[in-house]
Structures are given as structure tokens and as C-alpha cells.
Motif scaffolding. Sequence first.
Motif, PDB file in Angstrom:
ATOM      1  N   PHE A  95      37.542  37.019  30.228  1.00 43.92           N
ATOM      2  CA  PHE A  95      38.681  36.310  31.045  1.00 43.92           C
ATOM      3  C   PHE A  95      38.679  34.909  30.993  1.00 43.92           C
ATOM      4  CE2 PHE A  95      37.479  40.759  32.453  1.00 43.92           C
ATOM      5  CZ  PHE A  95      38.974  41.425  32.417  1.00 43.92           C
ATOM      6  N   VAL A  96      39.641  34.284  30.969  1.00 47.42           N
ATOM      7  CA  VAL A  96      39.729  32.767  31.179  1.00 47.42           C
ATOM      8  C   VAL A  96      40.579  32.195  31.878  1.00 47.42           C
ATOM      9  CG1 VAL A  96      39.220  32.678  28.577  1.00 47.42           C
ATOM     10  CG2 VAL A  96      41.687  32.612  29.072  1.00 47.42           C
ATOM     11  N   ASP A  97      40.593  31.053  32.463  1.00 48.38           N
ATOM     12  CA  ASP A  97      41.745  30.312  33.329  1.00 48.38           C
ATOM     13  C   ASP A  97      42.859  30.203  32.439  1.00 48.38           C
ATOM     14  OD1 ASP A  97      39.632  30.108  35.308  1.00 48.38           O
ATOM     15  OD2 ASP A  97      39.122  28.533  34.928  1.00 48.38           O
ATOM     16  N   LEU A  98      44.007  30.540  33.261  1.00 45.30           N
ATOM     17  CA  LEU A  98      45.416  30.504  32.503  1.00 45.30           C
ATOM     18  C   LEU A  98      45.646  29.133  32.184  1.00 45.30           C
ATOM     19  CD1 LEU A  98      47.546  32.863  34.766  1.00 45.30           C
ATOM     20  CD2 LEU A  98      47.107  33.181  32.508  1.00 45.30           C
ATOM     21  N   GLU A  99      45.323  28.118  32.998  1.00 45.62           N
ATOM     22  CA  GLU A  99      45.769  26.870  32.535  1.00 45.62           C
ATOM     23  C   GLU A  99      44.926  26.312  31.302  1.00 45.62           C
ATOM     24  OE1 GLU A  99      42.479  24.580  35.540  1.00 45.62           O
ATOM     25  OE2 GLU A  99      44.709  24.538  35.856  1.00 45.62           O
ATOM     26  N   ALA A 129      43.335  42.199  40.604  1.00 48.90           N
ATOM     27  CA  ALA A 129      42.008  41.306  40.298  1.00 48.90           C
ATOM     28  C   ALA A 129      42.584  40.198  39.478  1.00 48.90           C
ATOM     29  CB  ALA A 129      41.172  42.327  39.539  1.00 48.90           C
ATOM     30  N   LEU A 130      43.448  40.367  38.539  1.00 52.97           N
ATOM     31  CA  LEU A 130      43.839  39.335  37.600  1.00 52.97           C
ATOM     32  C   LEU A 130      44.686  38.062  38.617  1.00 52.97           C
ATOM     33  CD1 LEU A 130      44.742  41.011  34.337  1.00 52.97           C
ATOM     34  CD2 LEU A 130      42.819  39.580  34.713  1.00 52.97           C
ATOM     35  N   THR A 131      45.465  38.785  39.444  1.00 52.55           N
ATOM     36  CA  THR A 131      46.154  37.883  40.362  1.00 52.55           C
ATOM     37  C   THR A 131      45.423  36.992  41.078  1.00 52.55           C
ATOM     38  OG1 THR A 131      48.089  39.657  39.851  1.00 52.55           O
ATOM     39  CG2 THR A 131      48.022  38.066  41.980  1.00 52.55           C
ATOM     40  N   ASP A 132      44.528  37.731  41.888  1.00 50.49           N
ATOM     41  CA  ASP A 132      43.559  37.005  42.705  1.00 50.49           C
ATOM     42  C   ASP A 132      43.007  35.860  41.804  1.00 50.49           C
ATOM     43  OD1 ASP A 132      44.569  38.624  44.673  1.00 50.49           O
ATOM     44  OD2 ASP A 132      42.984  39.942  44.666  1.00 50.49           O
ATOM     45  N   LYS A 153      47.815  39.178  31.201  1.00 47.26           N
ATOM     46  CA  LYS A 153      48.113  38.498  32.314  1.00 47.26           C
ATOM     47  C   LYS A 153      48.769  39.473  33.575  1.00 47.26           C
ATOM     48  CE  LYS A 153      50.259  34.696  32.212  1.00 47.26           C
ATOM     49  NZ  LYS A 153      51.591  33.798  31.756  1.00 47.26           N
ATOM     50  N   ALA A 154      48.720  39.064  34.757  1.00 52.09           N
ATOM     51  CA  ALA A 154      49.335  39.835  35.840  1.00 52.09           C
ATOM     52  C   ALA A 154      50.558  38.984  36.131  1.00 52.09           C
ATOM     53  CB  ALA A 154      48.319  40.143  37.148  1.00 52.09           C
ATOM     54  N   GLU A 155      51.666  39.792  36.144  1.00 55.50           N
ATOM     55  CA  GLU A 155      52.810  39.050  36.481  1.00 55.50           C
ATOM     56  C   GLU A 155      53.834  39.716  37.272  1.00 55.50           C
ATOM     57  OE1 GLU A 155      54.944  36.846  33.199  1.00 55.50           O
ATOM     58  OE2 GLU A 155      53.103  37.097  32.092  1.00 55.50           O
ATOM     59  N   SER A 156      54.247  39.461  38.661  1.00 57.75           N
ATOM     60  CA  SER A 156      55.415  40.090  39.560  1.00 57.75           C
ATOM     61  C   SER A 156      54.827  41.598  39.477  1.00 57.75           C
ATOM     62  CB  SER A 156      56.438  40.122  38.930  1.00 57.75           C
ATOM     63  OG  SER A 156      56.904  38.703  38.946  1.00 57.75           O
TER      64      SER A 156
END
Length: 352
Positions: A95-99, A129-132, A153-156
Motif C-alpha cells: 500500500f502506498v500514499d495516494l499523493e 481501511a483504505l479510506t482511513d 482505491k477507496a472512493e465514495s
Amino acid sequence: MARPVWSGTLTFGLVSLPVQMFTATDSHTVRFHQLQRGTSDRVRNKRVNERTGEEVPLDEIVKAFDAGDEYVLVEPDELDDIAPGRSKTLEITGFVDLEDVEPIFFDKTYYLGPKGKEYTKVYALLEKALTDADRAGIATFVMRNHQYLVALKAESGLLTLHTLHWADEIRDPRDEIDDLPGRTKVTDRELKMARQLVDTLRIEWKPEDFHDTYQEQVKALIEAKRTGESVEKAEPPAESTNVVDLMDALRASVDRAKKPSGRGGSGKKRADGSASPPTQIRDAAAKRRRSAGSGKPTTGGGKSKKGAPLDSLTKAELYRRATDAEVAGRSSMNREELVEALRGTRRHRATS
């Protein structure tokens, strides 16, 4: 309901989640058929044996690699046999930071759904978990004989899968573009005006406010040709801003953006809906270039026409005087409006 384009098992650590993948986007491009000119006969592509000229059924076509001295035939099930995870596993490496994932890597988006109600808890757990964590899972999988690098990714409230370009697919801009600015210097005055323009044109991101105007024009063209009506041509492309005229272009752009009518006032619109650059900028630029070549003054307030009647001045000269007089909204005015505005300025000074 849409049909899944792929189904398999998503794994992270020792947790497995059966999932289905669905296309997230659609294209509204107007589709055309091919016809032979002068007829209504459709033209179709056929798979033809280049030696015999005969059409070949799809089930008789196999993949082959040209090895130089011979063709090496490869059957579809042979490709499946060597695929990582046998084409049915989506394994998260980490898992990586989105930015940290640069936008240039993103390609196509898919929705990911659980393959059955019994898997919704695991699905919801991973999504939350991905959202947090504000992170994305990086994984690889095989679909239709291609291996993909993807970001989960987690989206909405749901999981989305974004295919990514491989690192060696990203071109180096320095190898592709000859005239990158490099260490080109800009003046503080130019930079300040450019920043002011960026701030003035700031908007909120509302994707629903944008639509494909070109496809609308294509549909209008088709309807006009069907009914025998005339078709209005689009505006010609804007002329490039000369470096000499950069400050005028920036200043006029800021003036126009400040108009309450919104982003261009009464200026003409191009086919894509954006406002074309003010004509007076091009006129002023041409005037200065001509004057520079002859050694004459470049402004409308030069000695030769300092006391000349407003009606005798060119639009470029009127615009220069309007700039000196700080006439509001001058960037979107035509010649007659500039004359009236300057006369109004004179009357105001005379009575004050």
C-alpha cells in the motif's frame, strides 16, 4: 445490470476476496459507418487470407510470432497457463500514499464489486481501511492476455481499480519536446500579473459544468446536412501571444476575467466554448511591430496624434488611450465602445 469485464480473487496478506470488475466510464463519441462514395453500400473489414484472398472464420485464426525464419504458433490456453495467478488473481503487493502516485501513471478506471453478498463484510472492511489510511493498494493481474499494473482505491464507499502505465512506458519530456523553457527568466512584473490572472480565474471543480461541445457540433452538423440547412463554421484558432505583447495580453485577460458577466463578457466564443483573445491585443501588437520597424512611436498617445479626434484613431490607439485612462472593461469593447468610453472619461474630468 452491466456485465463484469473480469472476475477473480483479490488478495491482501492472507485475506482473499472474490471480486468482479466493471467498466467505470463510457464514451459519447459519435460513431460513423463507412460507405462507398456515391452509394449507400456499407464497407466492412474482413479477415482475409493474403495468399488465397479468401475470408477466414474467426475460430480458425491463431496467434503467431514472427521468429524470422518461421512463425511460432501460440494457442490461447497456452497464454493462460503461463499467466501469473492463472489470470484469476489480483494480488496486492503493498500500500502506498495516494499523493505518491503521479497523475501521468493513471490510465483507465474500473469499479470493483464483491462477487456475492457473503463477501460484503470483507469488501467493506478493506474500503474503510483504505479510506482511513488515505492509501492505495498496488497490484498486478492479467486480463485478456495482458498483465496490468493497478492501483486499488477507496472512493465514495466503493473500491475502484485504476490501471497504471508501467514505468518504462512513460516518455521523458526532454526527449520528446525540443523547446522546453529550461532556465528562461521572467520579470517580476510579468510573474505578478500572471499570478493575478490565475487567482482571478480560480473556479471550483465541478465536472458536471463541462461537456463535450465538439460532439454537440458534430450532431448539429449531421442534423443540418440531413435537413439541408447551412452550417456555421467555428472560430479560427487564436494567434500566438508574442513575447513583446505578453504584458498587454496578461493585463487585458485580467480585466476581462474581472467582468461580472463572467469569464470574457461579450467576447466571441470559439467552438469549444472558450473565449477568443481580445482583438485589440492583436491590433495593438501589430501596431507596435509596424512602428518598431519604422522607428515611429508605438502608443496612441504619441506626438503625431496626441490631439487628434477620437474618431480618427485606430482601435489599437483607442485601446492604448483607454489603458492609460484606466477605462474599466476596455478589453471586451469594440471600437465604437472605446470611443464612447473615452469621451465619457473626458466629460467626467471636465466636470470634476
